[in-house]
Structures are given as structure tokens and as C-alpha cells.
Write a protein that holds these residues in place. Sequence first.
Motif, PDB file in Angstrom:
ATOM      1  N   MET A  50      30.707 -11.599  27.912  1.00 46.50           N
ATOM      2  CA  MET A  50      31.765 -11.244  27.141  1.00 46.50           C
ATOM      3  C   MET A  50      32.966 -11.823  27.483  1.00 46.50           C
ATOM      4  O   MET A  50      33.984 -12.084  26.777  1.00 46.50           O
ATOM      5  CB  MET A  50      31.764  -9.586  26.972  1.00 46.50           C
ATOM      6  N   LYS A  51      33.120 -12.247  28.717  1.00 45.33           N
ATOM      7  CA  LYS A  51      34.498 -12.878  29.300  1.00 45.33           C
ATOM      8  C   LYS A  51      34.573 -14.155  28.599  1.00 45.33           C
ATOM      9  O   LYS A  51      35.826 -14.813  28.690  1.00 45.33           O
ATOM     10  CB  LYS A  51      34.051 -13.227  30.742  1.00 45.33           C
ATOM     11  N   ALA A  89      23.194  -1.218  33.965  1.00 40.71           N
ATOM     12  CA  ALA A  89      22.489  -2.526  34.017  1.00 40.71           C
ATOM     13  C   ALA A  89      22.718  -3.310  32.807  1.00 40.71           C
ATOM     14  O   ALA A  89      23.194  -4.705  33.073  1.00 40.71           O
ATOM     15  CB  ALA A  89      21.001  -2.528  34.266  1.00 40.71           C
ATOM     16  N   HIS A  90      22.837  -2.951  31.623  1.00 43.06           N
ATOM     17  CA  HIS A  90      23.027  -3.647  30.409  1.00 43.06           C
ATOM     18  C   HIS A  90      24.493  -3.946  30.504  1.00 43.06           C
ATOM     19  O   HIS A  90      25.146  -5.258  30.395  1.00 43.06           O
ATOM     20  CB  HIS A  90      22.807  -2.874  29.204  1.00 43.06           C
ATOM     21  N   LYS A  91      25.465  -3.219  30.713  1.00 44.27           N
ATOM     22  CA  LYS A  91      26.785  -3.425  30.863  1.00 44.27           C
ATOM     23  C   LYS A  91      27.173  -4.524  31.778  1.00 44.27           C
ATOM     24  O   LYS A  91      28.216  -5.207  31.625  1.00 44.27           O
ATOM     25  CB  LYS A  91      27.630  -2.122  30.780  1.00 44.27           C
ATOM     26  N   GLY A 150      19.357 -12.511  32.790  1.00 43.75           N
ATOM     27  CA  GLY A 150      19.613 -11.126  32.785  1.00 43.75           C
ATOM     28  C   GLY A 150      19.204 -10.210  32.039  1.00 43.75           C
ATOM     29  O   GLY A 150      18.459  -9.127  32.392  1.00 43.75           O
ATOM     30  N   ILE A 151      19.485 -10.505  30.902  1.00 42.13           N
ATOM     31  CA  ILE A 151      18.940  -9.510  29.656  1.00 42.13           C
ATOM     32  C   ILE A 151      17.256  -9.436  29.283  1.00 42.13           C
ATOM     33  O   ILE A 151      16.975  -8.320  29.538  1.00 42.13           O
ATOM     34  CB  ILE A 151      19.603  -9.875  28.438  1.00 42.13           C
ATOM     35  N   THR A 193      14.210  -2.348  34.311  1.00 41.55           N
ATOM     36  CA  THR A 193      15.351  -1.489  34.848  1.00 41.55           C
ATOM     37  C   THR A 193      15.245  -0.364  33.695  1.00 41.55           C
ATOM     38  O   THR A 193      15.467   0.723  34.002  1.00 41.55           O
ATOM     39  CB  THR A 193      16.523  -2.063  35.035  1.00 41.55           C
ATOM     40  N   ILE A 194      15.270  -0.791  32.456  1.00 46.21           N
ATOM     41  CA  ILE A 194      15.526   0.313  31.390  1.00 46.21           C
ATOM     42  C   ILE A 194      14.177   0.314  30.347  1.00 46.21           C
ATOM     43  O   ILE A 194      13.793  -0.596  29.623  1.00 46.21           O
ATOM     44  CB  ILE A 194      16.758  -0.222  30.369  1.00 46.21           C
TER      45      ILE A 194
END
Length: 99
Positions: free
Chosen positions: A86-87, A77-79, A29-30, A36-37
Motif C-alpha cells: 500500500m505504500k 500477518a495480512h496487514k 507474502g500473500i 498462518t491464517i
Amino acid sequence: MTKHIVMFKFRDDVTADVRSAAREAFKTGIEALPATISFIRSVHVGFNINPAEKWDICLDSTFDNLDDVKAYSVHPAHKAVAGELMKHIGERACVDFEL
């Protein structure tokens, strides 16, 4: 240029299977975010191979300036990607520095 380095440590109660799936999803994902960014100059996610060290995952990214790092940190998108990891994270450390 600004380097943005983040290290993550899984909570002790996170199973090996969950760790593996979470870290692979985070890396995928990152590392897809530059599509996207547009202001991400480079990004790489690595996994610790040294069991004597504390951290499990390292994010190494480069931006033009600290304002871009701040914009990245709140980008939806990052969040979305970071929120899933982070879960499972017990500790996080970050440093931002000028190249």
C-alpha cells in the motif's frame, strides 16, 4: 463460500523497479498466508498483462464467509504484507460476493 477480489493500481510516480519488487513481494507474502491464517480457503495474486486495462495487480481469494474475510483484513500477518504494498498504491477496488 465468499470470494474476496481486490485490485490495485500503482501510483504514477512509482518506478518500474519498485513496482516489480513490490508486486513480487506482495505475491510471495500473500500466497504464503494460508500457512498462518487457517481460514483462507484459497488465494492467488496475478499481474495484469493487458496494458489497455487500468489495474496492475489482482488478489483473488476464497473464504467460508464474510466474517472470515473481515478477520483476514485485520489479521497482523495480512496487514504486514498488505501494508508494504500500500505504500506504492494509488487506487484500490474490492468486491466480496457469495459463490
